[in-house]
Design a protein around this motif. Sequence first.
Motif, PDB file in Angstrom:
ATOM      1  N   LEU A   1       0.820  -1.212   0.000  1.00  0.00           N
ATOM      2  CA  LEU A   1       0.000   0.000   0.000  1.00  0.00           C
ATOM      3  C   LEU A   1       0.857   1.266   0.000  1.00  0.00           C
ATOM      4  O   LEU A   1       0.494   2.262  -0.628  1.00  0.00           O
ATOM      5  N   LEU A   2       1.988   1.236   0.679  1.00  0.00           N
ATOM      6  CA  LEU A   2       2.879   2.396   0.695  1.00  0.00           C
ATOM      7  C   LEU A   2       3.461   2.673  -0.692  1.00  0.00           C
ATOM      8  O   LEU A   2       3.613   3.824  -1.094  1.00  0.00           O
TER       9      LEU A   2
ATOM     10  N   THR B   1      11.279  -5.771   8.515  1.00  0.00           N
ATOM     11  CA  THR B   1      12.073  -5.432   7.330  1.00  0.00           C
ATOM     12  C   THR B   1      13.361  -4.694   7.669  1.00  0.00           C
ATOM     13  O   THR B   1      14.274  -4.658   6.842  1.00  0.00           O
ATOM     14  N   GLY B   2      13.401  -4.069   8.843  1.00  0.00           N
ATOM     15  CA  GLY B   2      14.546  -3.228   9.183  1.00  0.00           C
ATOM     16  C   GLY B   2      14.503  -1.878   8.482  1.00  0.00           C
ATOM     17  O   GLY B   2      15.477  -1.137   8.495  1.00  0.00           O
ATOM     18  N   LEU B   3      13.348  -1.582   7.855  1.00  0.00           N
ATOM     19  CA  LEU B   3      13.223  -0.357   7.062  1.00  0.00           C
ATOM     20  C   LEU B   3      12.049   0.485   7.557  1.00  0.00           C
ATOM     21  O   LEU B   3      11.000  -0.048   7.901  1.00  0.00           O
TER      22      LEU B   3
ATOM     23  N   GLN C   1      10.198   7.535  -6.302  1.00  0.00           N
ATOM     24  CA  GLN C   1      11.131   7.239  -7.389  1.00  0.00           C
ATOM     25  C   GLN C   1      10.407   6.638  -8.592  1.00  0.00           C
ATOM     26  O   GLN C   1      10.706   6.974  -9.736  1.00  0.00           O
ATOM     27  N   LYS C   2       9.442   5.759  -8.344  1.00  0.00           N
ATOM     28  CA  LYS C   2       8.642   5.173  -9.425  1.00  0.00           C
ATOM     29  C   LYS C   2       7.873   6.270 -10.158  1.00  0.00           C
ATOM     30  O   LYS C   2       7.823   6.284 -11.386  1.00  0.00           O
ATOM     31  N   GLU C   3       7.272   7.174  -9.415  1.00  0.00           N
ATOM     32  CA  GLU C   3       6.505   8.274 -10.019  1.00  0.00           C
ATOM     33  C   GLU C   3       7.418   9.198 -10.818  1.00  0.00           C
ATOM     34  O   GLU C   3       7.070   9.615 -11.927  1.00  0.00           O
ATOM     35  N   ASP C   4       8.595   9.511 -10.271  1.00  0.00           N
ATOM     36  CA  ASP C   4       9.547  10.380 -10.977  1.00  0.00           C
ATOM     37  C   ASP C   4      10.017   9.720 -12.279  1.00  0.00           C
ATOM     38  O   ASP C   4      10.109  10.378 -13.315  1.00  0.00           O
ATOM     39  N   MET C   5      10.282   8.430 -12.229  1.00  0.00           N
ATOM     40  CA  MET C   5      10.722   7.715 -13.414  1.00  0.00           C
ATOM     41  C   MET C   5       9.613   7.690 -14.480  1.00  0.00           C
ATOM     42  O   MET C   5       9.886   7.894 -15.663  1.00  0.00           O
TER      43      MET C   5
ATOM     44  N   ASN D   1       9.724   6.529  -0.394  1.00  0.00           N
ATOM     45  CA  ASN D   1      10.743   6.957  -1.357  1.00  0.00           C
ATOM     46  C   ASN D   1      10.711   6.092  -2.617  1.00  0.00           C
ATOM     47  O   ASN D   1      10.910   6.608  -3.720  1.00  0.00           O
ATOM     48  N   ILE D   2      10.481   4.794  -2.469  1.00  0.00           N
ATOM     49  CA  ILE D   2      10.355   3.912  -3.632  1.00  0.00           C
ATOM     50  C   ILE D   2       9.196   4.381  -4.499  1.00  0.00           C
ATOM     51  O   ILE D   2       9.313   4.490  -5.718  1.00  0.00           O
TER      52      ILE D   2
END
Length: 147
Positions: A94-95, A125-127, A138-142, A134-135
């Motif tokens: 969802l994120l 996940t450690g994240l 980045q997908k949207e920017d690409m 941010n992922i």
Amino acid sequence: MKEIVYPIDLPSRNHNHMQDKEEIENLIIDNVKTLIEEIYNDDFQFNESFCLDNYIQSRLPITRTEVEIWFIDRNEKTIQQYAMEVRVNKVKELLVYTNLDPIAIARKLGYSSVWIMSDELMQLTGLPISFFQNIKQQKEDMAKRQQ
């Protein structure tokens, strides 16, 4: 929400008793997994008093303790650990793939707070939440650059 279906008849008589028992145990474990996946993949309506353990027990033909033993034996994790993994995987999805903010995601998945959701995400996940946001960015920017 689909109800878990349990075998009404015993498996065919050409099996021995141990195979019958194992088939029934496996069916119940598979049904518990399916129930958990449906809860976190559908638009399940969580209320403030929702308790996964009680919800699962209400759909089992035997005690949850007995199912927990079978579950651990076959999956090397508890039902709660499995449910946490399914729910955290849904949080990540969802994120990254929706426009829902963390508050809406927490509500949708039955967390009592974003902090608890974030803690589980970090634990498995450690994240942090921001990593997945941010992922998405980045997908949207690409995608914009490719247009």
